[in-house]
Scaffold this motif. Structure first.
Motif, PDB file in Angstrom:
ATOM      1  N   ARG A  25       0.798  -1.122   0.084  1.00 44.87           N
ATOM      2  CA  ARG A  25       0.062   0.035  -0.003  1.00 44.87           C
ATOM      3  C   ARG A  25       0.778   1.388  -0.106  1.00 44.87           C
ATOM      4  O   ARG A  25       0.567   2.018  -0.749  1.00 44.87           O
ATOM      5  CB  ARG A  25      -0.991  -0.149   1.357  1.00 44.87           C
ATOM      6  N   LEU A  26       1.957   1.253   0.775  1.00 45.41           N
ATOM      7  CA  LEU A  26       2.700   2.417   0.962  1.00 45.41           C
ATOM      8  C   LEU A  26       3.720   2.662  -0.281  1.00 45.41           C
ATOM      9  O   LEU A  26       3.755   3.883  -0.847  1.00 45.41           O
ATOM     10  CB  LEU A  26       3.698   2.430   1.882  1.00 45.41           C
ATOM     11  N   GLU A  37      -2.453   9.533   1.438  1.00 44.55           N
ATOM     12  CA  GLU A  37      -2.234   8.345   1.842  1.00 44.55           C
ATOM     13  C   GLU A  37      -1.016   8.015   2.437  1.00 44.55           C
ATOM     14  O   GLU A  37      -0.967   7.083   3.336  1.00 44.55           O
ATOM     15  CB  GLU A  37      -2.715   7.239   0.473  1.00 44.55           C
ATOM     16  N   ARG A  40      -1.023   9.151   6.045  1.00 46.37           N
ATOM     17  CA  ARG A  40      -2.087   8.361   6.968  1.00 46.37           C
ATOM     18  C   ARG A  40      -1.491   7.046   7.223  1.00 46.37           C
ATOM     19  O   ARG A  40      -1.568   6.626   8.301  1.00 46.37           O
ATOM     20  CB  ARG A  40      -3.296   8.296   5.979  1.00 46.37           C
ATOM     21  N   LEU A  41      -0.845   6.280   6.383  1.00 48.86           N
ATOM     22  CA  LEU A  41      -0.283   5.084   6.515  1.00 48.86           C
ATOM     23  C   LEU A  41       0.917   5.154   7.452  1.00 48.86           C
ATOM     24  O   LEU A  41       1.295   4.179   8.323  1.00 48.86           O
ATOM     25  CB  LEU A  41       0.314   4.384   5.160  1.00 48.86           C
ATOM     26  N   ARG A  44      -0.506   6.352  11.061  1.00 48.51           N
ATOM     27  CA  ARG A  44      -1.379   5.005  11.548  1.00 48.51           C
ATOM     28  C   ARG A  44      -0.112   4.019  12.361  1.00 48.51           C
ATOM     29  O   ARG A  44      -0.617   3.338  13.258  1.00 48.51           O
ATOM     30  CB  ARG A  44      -2.147   4.325  10.692  1.00 48.51           C
ATOM     31  N   SER A  46       0.883   1.567  10.265  1.00 47.63           N
ATOM     32  CA  SER A  46       0.815   0.339   9.619  1.00 47.63           C
ATOM     33  C   SER A  46       1.882  -0.045   8.775  1.00 47.63           C
ATOM     34  O   SER A  46       2.002  -1.208   8.334  1.00 47.63           O
ATOM     35  CB  SER A  46      -0.609   0.136   9.029  1.00 47.63           C
ATOM     36  N   CYS A  47       2.899   0.859   8.370  1.00 50.62           N
ATOM     37  CA  CYS A  47       3.886   1.044   7.505  1.00 50.62           C
ATOM     38  C   CYS A  47       4.950   1.719   8.165  1.00 50.62           C
ATOM     39  O   CYS A  47       4.693   2.635   8.809  1.00 50.62           O
ATOM     40  CB  CYS A  47       3.438   1.587   6.104  1.00 50.62           C
ATOM     41  N   ASP A  51       9.993   0.881   4.710  1.00 51.11           N
ATOM     42  CA  ASP A  51       9.442  -0.486   4.107  1.00 51.11           C
ATOM     43  C   ASP A  51      10.213  -0.936   2.716  1.00 51.11           C
ATOM     44  O   ASP A  51      10.073  -0.139   1.874  1.00 51.11           O
ATOM     45  CB  ASP A  51       8.114  -0.695   4.189  1.00 51.11           C
TER      46      ASP A  51
END
Length: 235
Positions: A25-26, A37, A40-41, A44, A46-47, A51
């Motif tokens: 996603r990232l 986005e 946001r990632l 959060r 989540s990334c 990565d």
């Protein structure tokens, strides 16, 4: 095509960098320039900003490959590692140069990107700029202390590579930027030999005016005159 050029794993076709397709996603958001986005990632959790995918490409690699300067600036501001190499040993700076994304390259250079890192074939960012024939990028690299005499595994300096690849505008630029016209490659070939071999009469004239040794011999004893006879290009 020489071994250096064969390492360029992506070419530009339309708006797509062939062979450089993200899955995470990232990485996708970075490719698409979706700064909201990306933010946001990362917020959060989540990334992570560094990565990597299965080919060791970071979000910064994708942002540079696709010319997403806003994302590049954001990732750099958020302390991404600008020196990480992908599985082809390309840094984000090399990726930006391969795709001629000058704004992205400039951001990286202004934030300390390694301007003299070498890929597996010894190619530096300046060698990559030579292959794109982009003198503006080359000038920017030199401004940030790129080594104009760096040699790749074939013994080619950026000037010799420009002549081998028939990048005449780049060759003239490098000569005027004080590249060493007396450098030789692994086969002992001079800039003059290559200019004659690849039929660049304007460069040939410029090199002779700059005092290059017309009698120098390569490892086989060939001179520029021999190359001239073989190619049909007058000296």
């Amino acid at each position: 095509m020489n071994t250096f050029l064969k390492t360029l794993d992506a070419i530009q076709v339309g708006d797509k960098v062939v062979g450089y397709n993200p899955t995470g996603r990232l990485h996708k958001a970075a490719r698409d320039g979706d700064l909201a986005e990306v933010r946001r990632l990362l917020i959060r959790g989540s990334c992570h900003v560094n990565d990597i995918d299965k080919k060791n490409r970071t979000p910064l690699h994708y942002a540079c490959a696709y010319g997403q300067a806003e994302v590049v600036a954001f990732l750099v501001k958020n302390k991404c590692n600008i020196h990480l190499c992908d599985s082809d040993n390309n840094t984000p700076l090399i990726k930006a140069i391969q795709q001629q994304e000058e704004e992205c390259a400039t951001i990286l250079l202004e934030n300390g990107a390694d301007v003299n890192i070498q890929d597996p074939n010894g190619g530096t960012p300046l060698h990559h700029a030579v292959c794109t024939n982009n003198t503006s990028l080359a000038a920017k690299l030199l401004l940030h202390n790129a080594n104009i005499e760096a040699q790749n595994k074939d013994g080619c300096t950026p000037l010799l590579l420009a002549l081998k690849e028939n990048k005449r505008r780049m060759a003239e630029f490098l000569i005027k930027a004080k590249a060493n016209i007396h450098a030789v490659d692994m086969r002992g070939r001079t800039a003059l030999m290559l200019a004659v071999r690849y039929e660049s009469p304007d460069i040939t004239k410029l090199l002779i005016e700059r005092g290059i040794d017309v009698s120098a011999e390569d490892v086989d004893g060939g001179t520029a005159l021999c190359y001239s006879v073989a190619s049909g290009c007058n000296m």
